[in-house]
Design a protein around this motif. Sequence first.
Motif, PDB file in Angstrom:
ATOM      1  N   LYS A  88       0.837  -1.218   0.000  1.00 46.31           N
ATOM      2  CA  LYS A  88       0.000   0.000   0.000  1.00 46.31           C
ATOM      3  C   LYS A  88       0.866   1.260   0.000  1.00 46.31           C
ATOM      4  CE  LYS A  88      -2.023  -1.004   3.873  1.00 46.31           C
ATOM      5  NZ  LYS A  88      -1.277  -2.243   4.175  1.00 46.31           N
ATOM      6  N   SER A  89       1.812   1.373   0.960  1.00 49.76           N
ATOM      7  CA  SER A  89       2.669   2.566   1.039  1.00 49.76           C
ATOM      8  C   SER A  89       3.578   2.667  -0.171  1.00 49.76           C
ATOM      9  CB  SER A  89       3.500   2.522   2.321  1.00 49.76           C
ATOM     10  OG  SER A  89       2.672   2.597   3.473  1.00 49.76           O
ATOM     11  N   THR A  90       4.010   1.523  -0.675  1.00 45.09           N
ATOM     12  CA  THR A  90       4.868   1.536  -1.861  1.00 45.09           C
ATOM     13  C   THR A  90       4.126   2.129  -3.044  1.00 45.09           C
ATOM     14  OG1 THR A  90       6.028  -0.428  -1.065  1.00 45.09           O
ATOM     15  CG2 THR A  90       6.230   0.088  -3.408  1.00 45.09           C
ATOM     16  N   LEU A  91       2.853   1.747  -3.211  1.00 43.21           N
ATOM     17  CA  LEU A  91       2.048   2.288  -4.311  1.00 43.21           C
ATOM     18  C   LEU A  91       1.920   3.800  -4.178  1.00 43.21           C
ATOM     19  CD1 LEU A  91      -1.179   0.745  -5.752  1.00 43.21           C
ATOM     20  CD2 LEU A  91      -1.143   3.155  -5.150  1.00 43.21           C
ATOM     21  N   LEU A  92       1.645   4.260  -2.958  1.00 43.68           N
ATOM     22  CA  LEU A  92       1.486   5.698  -2.750  1.00 43.68           C
ATOM     23  C   LEU A  92       2.800   6.440  -3.017  1.00 43.68           C
ATOM     24  CD1 LEU A  92      -0.960   7.433  -1.742  1.00 43.68           C
ATOM     25  CD2 LEU A  92       0.244   7.593   0.432  1.00 43.68           C
ATOM     26  N   ASN A  93       3.937   5.832  -2.650  1.00 48.11           N
ATOM     27  CA  ASN A  93       5.240   6.488  -2.819  1.00 48.11           C
ATOM     28  C   ASN A  93       5.668   6.587  -4.275  1.00 48.11           C
ATOM     29  OD1 ASN A  93       5.597   6.880  -0.085  1.00 48.11           O
ATOM     30  ND2 ASN A  93       6.692   4.957   0.221  1.00 48.11           N
ATOM     31  N   LEU A  94       4.992   5.878  -5.160  1.00 51.30           N
ATOM     32  CA  LEU A  94       5.316   5.979  -6.585  1.00 51.30           C
ATOM     33  C   LEU A  94       4.807   7.283  -7.187  1.00 51.30           C
ATOM     34  CD1 LEU A  94       4.515   2.334  -7.795  1.00 51.30           C
ATOM     35  CD2 LEU A  94       6.764   3.332  -7.370  1.00 51.30           C
ATOM     36  N   ILE A  95       3.764   7.875  -6.583  1.00 51.99           N
ATOM     37  CA  ILE A  95       3.175   9.092  -7.160  1.00 51.99           C
ATOM     38  C   ILE A  95       4.136  10.280  -7.030  1.00 51.99           C
ATOM     39  CG2 ILE A  95       1.227  10.693  -7.056  1.00 51.99           C
ATOM     40  CD1 ILE A  95      -0.467   8.329  -6.023  1.00 51.99           C
ATOM     41  N   PRO A  96       4.719  10.560  -5.859  1.00 48.74           N
ATOM     42  CA  PRO A  96       5.699  11.668  -5.774  1.00 48.74           C
ATOM     43  C   PRO A  96       7.088  11.274  -6.268  1.00 48.74           C
ATOM     44  CG  PRO A  96       5.349  10.728  -3.602  1.00 48.74           C
ATOM     45  CD  PRO A  96       4.397  10.018  -4.524  1.00 48.74           C
ATOM     46  N   ARG A  97       7.212  10.077  -6.829  1.00 45.33           N
ATOM     47  CA  ARG A  97       8.469   9.576  -7.388  1.00 45.33           C
ATOM     48  C   ARG A  97       9.548   9.395  -6.307  1.00 45.33           C
ATOM     49  NH1 ARG A  97      10.917  12.411 -12.361  1.00 45.33           N
ATOM     50  NH2 ARG A  97      11.951  10.368 -12.518  1.00 45.33           N
ATOM     51  N   PHE A  98       9.133   8.906  -5.128  1.00 51.68           N
ATOM     52  CA  PHE A  98      10.150   8.461  -4.183  1.00 51.68           C
ATOM     53  C   PHE A  98      10.840   7.225  -4.752  1.00 51.68           C
ATOM     54  CE2 PHE A  98       7.387  10.327  -0.576  1.00 51.68           C
ATOM     55  CZ  PHE A  98       7.836  11.595  -0.901  1.00 51.68           C
TER      56      PHE A  98
ATOM     57  N   VAL B  28      -4.126   5.775   2.232  1.00 50.85           N
ATOM     58  CA  VAL B  28      -3.836   4.408   2.645  1.00 50.85           C
ATOM     59  C   VAL B  28      -4.350   4.244   4.055  1.00 50.85           C
ATOM     60  CG1 VAL B  28      -1.986   2.791   3.255  1.00 50.85           C
ATOM     61  CG2 VAL B  28      -1.840   4.126   1.151  1.00 50.85           C
ATOM     62  N   ALA B  29      -5.039   3.154   4.333  1.00 49.21           N
ATOM     63  CA  ALA B  29      -5.593   2.961   5.666  1.00 49.21           C
ATOM     64  C   ALA B  29      -5.541   1.495   6.051  1.00 49.21           C
ATOM     65  CB  ALA B  29      -7.027   3.476   5.727  1.00 49.21           C
ATOM     66  N   GLN B  30      -5.589   1.275   7.357  1.00 43.99           N
ATOM     67  CA  GLN B  30      -5.666  -0.072   7.907  1.00 43.99           C
ATOM     68  C   GLN B  30      -7.078  -0.362   8.413  1.00 43.99           C
ATOM     69  OE1 GLN B  30      -3.321  -2.300   7.870  1.00 43.99           O
ATOM     70  NE2 GLN B  30      -1.417  -1.159   7.536  1.00 43.99           N
ATOM     71  N   ARG B  31      -7.814   0.731   8.744  1.00 40.87           N
ATOM     72  CA  ARG B  31      -9.117   0.556   9.358  1.00 40.87           C
ATOM     73  C   ARG B  31     -10.235   0.699   8.326  1.00 40.87           C
ATOM     74  NH1 ARG B  31      -8.308   4.396  14.615  1.00 40.87           N
ATOM     75  NH2 ARG B  31      -8.792   5.943  13.011  1.00 40.87           N
ATOM     76  N   ILE B  32     -11.176  -0.203   8.421  1.00 42.99           N
ATOM     77  CA  ILE B  32     -12.332  -0.155   7.536  1.00 42.99           C
ATOM     78  C   ILE B  32     -13.110   1.145   7.739  1.00 42.99           C
ATOM     79  CG2 ILE B  32     -14.631  -1.169   7.169  1.00 42.99           C
ATOM     80  CD1 ILE B  32     -12.554  -2.726   5.752  1.00 42.99           C
ATOM     81  N   SER B  33     -13.180   1.606   8.965  1.00 45.23           N
ATOM     82  CA  SER B  33     -13.944   2.821   9.260  1.00 45.23           C
ATOM     83  C   SER B  33     -13.398   4.027   8.520  1.00 45.23           C
ATOM     84  CB  SER B  33     -13.936   3.087  10.770  1.00 45.23           C
ATOM     85  OG  SER B  33     -12.604   3.238  11.239  1.00 45.23           O
ATOM     86  N   THR B  34     -12.092   4.006   8.228  1.00 40.76           N
ATOM     87  CA  THR B  34     -11.477   5.133   7.534  1.00 40.76           C
ATOM     88  C   THR B  34     -11.842   5.145   6.051  1.00 40.76           C
ATOM     89  OG1 THR B  34      -9.624   5.064   9.087  1.00 40.76           O
ATOM     90  CG2 THR B  34      -9.279   6.286   7.054  1.00 40.76           C
ATOM     91  N   VAL B  35     -12.002   3.980   5.426  1.00 38.67           N
ATOM     92  CA  VAL B  35     -12.225   3.900   3.977  1.00 38.67           C
ATOM     93  C   VAL B  35     -13.688   3.647   3.637  1.00 38.67           C
ATOM     94  CG1 VAL B  35      -9.889   2.992   3.728  1.00 38.67           C
ATOM     95  CG2 VAL B  35     -11.805   1.394   3.851  1.00 38.67           C
ATOM     96  N   LEU B  36     -14.507   3.557   4.674  1.00 36.76           N
ATOM     97  CA  LEU B  36     -15.893   3.115   4.475  1.00 36.76           C
ATOM     98  C   LEU B  36     -16.644   3.951   3.453  1.00 36.76           C
ATOM     99  CD1 LEU B  36     -17.709   0.890   5.692  1.00 36.76           C
ATOM    100  CD2 LEU B  36     -18.560   2.591   7.305  1.00 36.76           C
ATOM    101  N   HIS B  37     -16.446   5.255   3.502  1.00 33.34           N
ATOM    102  CA  HIS B  37     -17.220   6.157   2.636  1.00 33.34           C
ATOM    103  C   HIS B  37     -16.408   6.659   1.447  1.00 33.34           C
ATOM    104  CE1 HIS B  37     -20.351   6.127   5.669  1.00 33.34           C
ATOM    105  NE2 HIS B  37     -19.446   6.448   6.604  1.00 33.34           N
ATOM    106  N   ALA B  38     -15.324   6.007   1.124  1.00 32.57           N
ATOM    107  CA  ALA B  38     -14.513   6.401  -0.030  1.00 32.57           C
ATOM    108  C   ALA B  38     -15.264   6.126  -1.320  1.00 32.57           C
ATOM    109  CB  ALA B  38     -13.191   5.646  -0.020  1.00 32.57           C
ATOM    110  N   ASN B  39     -15.045   6.988  -2.345  1.00 32.50           N
ATOM    111  CA  ASN B  39     -15.685   6.780  -3.640  1.00 32.50           C
ATOM    112  C   ASN B  39     -15.133   5.553  -4.349  1.00 32.50           C
ATOM    113  OD1 ASN B  39     -15.260  10.008  -3.253  1.00 32.50           O
ATOM    114  ND2 ASN B  39     -17.310   9.516  -4.025  1.00 32.50           N
ATOM    115  N   GLN B  40     -13.899   5.240  -4.050  1.00 37.63           N
ATOM    116  CA  GLN B  40     -13.257   4.084  -4.694  1.00 37.63           C
ATOM    117  C   GLN B  40     -12.296   3.455  -3.700  1.00 37.63           C
ATOM    118  OE1 GLN B  40     -11.096   3.302  -8.957  1.00 37.63           O
ATOM    119  NE2 GLN B  40     -10.425   5.089  -7.829  1.00 37.63           N
TER     120      GLN B  40
END
Length: 767
Positions: free
Chosen positions: A553-563, A705-717
């Motif tokens: 998950k974090s690796t995917l996110l780190n690809l956007i700012p080109r880390f 990026v989240a570990q908790r379902i409650s955090t992503v529950l209302h995400a559009n995707q």
Amino acid sequence: MTKIFKQLARHWAVCLVVVALLFVQAYCDLSLPDYTSRIVDTGIQQGGVESPLPRTIRQSTLDALCMLMSQEDAAQLQDAYQYYLQDDGVLQLRSDLTDTQRTELENAITTPDIALYLAAVQVANTPAGSGAMGMTSLSGMEASTPAADSKTPTVAPTAADLDTAAAQFAAMTQMPGFDRDALRQQLAGAISGMDDSMLDNLKSQSLLLVQLEYEGQGVAQQVQMGYLFRVGGQMLGLTLLMVAVAVAVGFLASRVSAAIGRDLRRETFSAVIGFSNAEIENFSTASLITRTTNDIQQVQFVCVMLLRMVAYAPILGIGGVLHVVNSSTGLSWIVLLDVALLLVLLLFLMSIAMPKFKVMQKLVDRLNLVSREILTGIMPVRAFSREKFEEERFDKANRELLGTQLFTNRAMVAMMPFMTLIMNGTSLLIVWFGGKAMDAGTMQVGEMIAFITYTMQIVMSFLMLAMVAVMLPRAGVAADRIDEVLRTKATIHDPDPAAAKAAQERQNWQGVVEFKDVSFRFPGADSDALEHISFTAKPGETTAIIGSTGCGKSTLLNLIPRFYDVTGGSITVDGVDVRDMPQAQLHDLLGYVPQKGVLFSGTIDSNLKFGGEQISDADVKNAAAIAQATDFIEAKPEGYQSPIAQGGSNVSGGQKQRLSIARAIAKHPRIYLFDDSFSALDYKTDVALRRALKAQTDNATVILVAQRISTVLHANQILVLDEGRLVGKGTHAQLMVSCPEYQEIARSQLSQKELALDTLNTGKEGE
């Protein structure tokens, strides 16, 4: 070592000035022993008399000397004095004589000076009433020298004895049958029968005649003191010049070394700042800290030594060798033996110590690494009662470094006694053989003093080289380690201007992020960490990424700012590949909140304005309100000016995380990246923050990026990752139906009642 000289070459102009000043300093240093010799030999032993040709002379002495010369030489001598008759009857030497004329007169008057002085000696040691000296003074010249007979006269002649001898020579001219040529032949025959040592001894007696003449005039003390003041003044001037040059060399060397240290720190820091995570991990943080601090200090210190000592020692040593080799003392072999022994000692010690210096820096790295791990993990160490274990681990690294340092230090310490032995042995040889030479009349006391001084200068130059040679290997290793950082090319860099032109010309960015069949593999890994990931994150929508620990998950996110850069596929922002955008332009579009909140030393205000100077106080307060940080900030006495310690150690984990979120919000980015940034928040704060954040990010793209379902529950995707693969994509309700991996995560965190309620609520929101 070439890398250190490469750094010095960048300041070549100043280095050339320093070398020129060192030549001046060495000239002064090498000239001082000669002046000491002149003061002892000429100023003290010879009464300040430098030449057998006196500057002033009485007529009676001049007549006696002329009688012992050829008519041609006598005429030249008379001409040199006749126009400068003083009121007291003393003739003064002409000041307009050329060097050639003066040398010719000195050569012509030396033998008559010797004869007249020996005549004065014979007068002084002849019993009163024994009669005139007559011709016996010349026939007995050889026997009158101290080197020829142990029964030498014990009574030194006086000015009165000189006057008596001059009067006797004047009387000889009135005797029937006097022949000047016969007298000169007798004088030449007496001198030709002497060996070189006796002849050298006689030449020094020509100066004693001049001393007697000055005594007769009553100016002997004036001549001696005048000489001592003149030569001493020159010696003092050279000393002051040497001190001034040494100060200038130290000043310039310090400036050059400080500039080298400044430039290396700047270049190393710029290189490290440009490194991607791959390069940082390759060197390790502890090693990079050592290289930018300790290693650069080593190089900086040795640059000072190179300019002040290493460059000076050869000049001084070679100059000293040339002085003693060109001397006529016959003791040059002592210096050559001395140099040979010093070279053997230096090479032997360096061959032993140098390999250890190459190991020392690695051991320093190891010690820094252990220290950093223990200090940063001090709380777990205490919690698990592992203090003893960590002390032993630190002690092991410390002892390894200690052993190497002791070896090198002992090698350096062992060098000093040997150097002292060579130095004292050399002095003993010079005094022994120099004493024999003085007894034979081939050396004077001042010459021996100068010879010893030159020898000590040679030894000291080797000692300086030896001391610096101990530092050079370690500095060479440090320079190599710094150069390794500077030569490492960042794997992530800006595109060429042609490729970046389209991105730079674009003004209105929407923030659409698209992953097109993206794959990624860490450097050196055997398999991909991410495989064939494709999705689109749109403005005004929230895209959440969830999955098990270590799924990427974090690796995917780190690809956007080109880390890191993708190894397959592409990532675009508004259709532009992020690799075709300047990094600064890409990062201006992003608001990044790392998984572990990172704060910098300063104040709360300076941390929230970290995104750029365009952030106003109103932006800071609005961002703090959205991040639910206003309450604890305003509760502090200094409010937004409250200090933040290094690493944010004076705030709690939840406060640190909220400040990190506020920092990203204050920037007003087009794309928000939250890497599990709500994990330290309680449920109430989490809900309030996400509600406020949703209003703030209506026109922005949010990827979290989240570990908790409650955090992503209302995400559009919601993207579900499993072992680097995208196994599910959709809303919560859709994934609860179609994605077993998501269902497993949801069931592990929510009860059946919560699952049913959340699914119902999500379905209604979708309608």
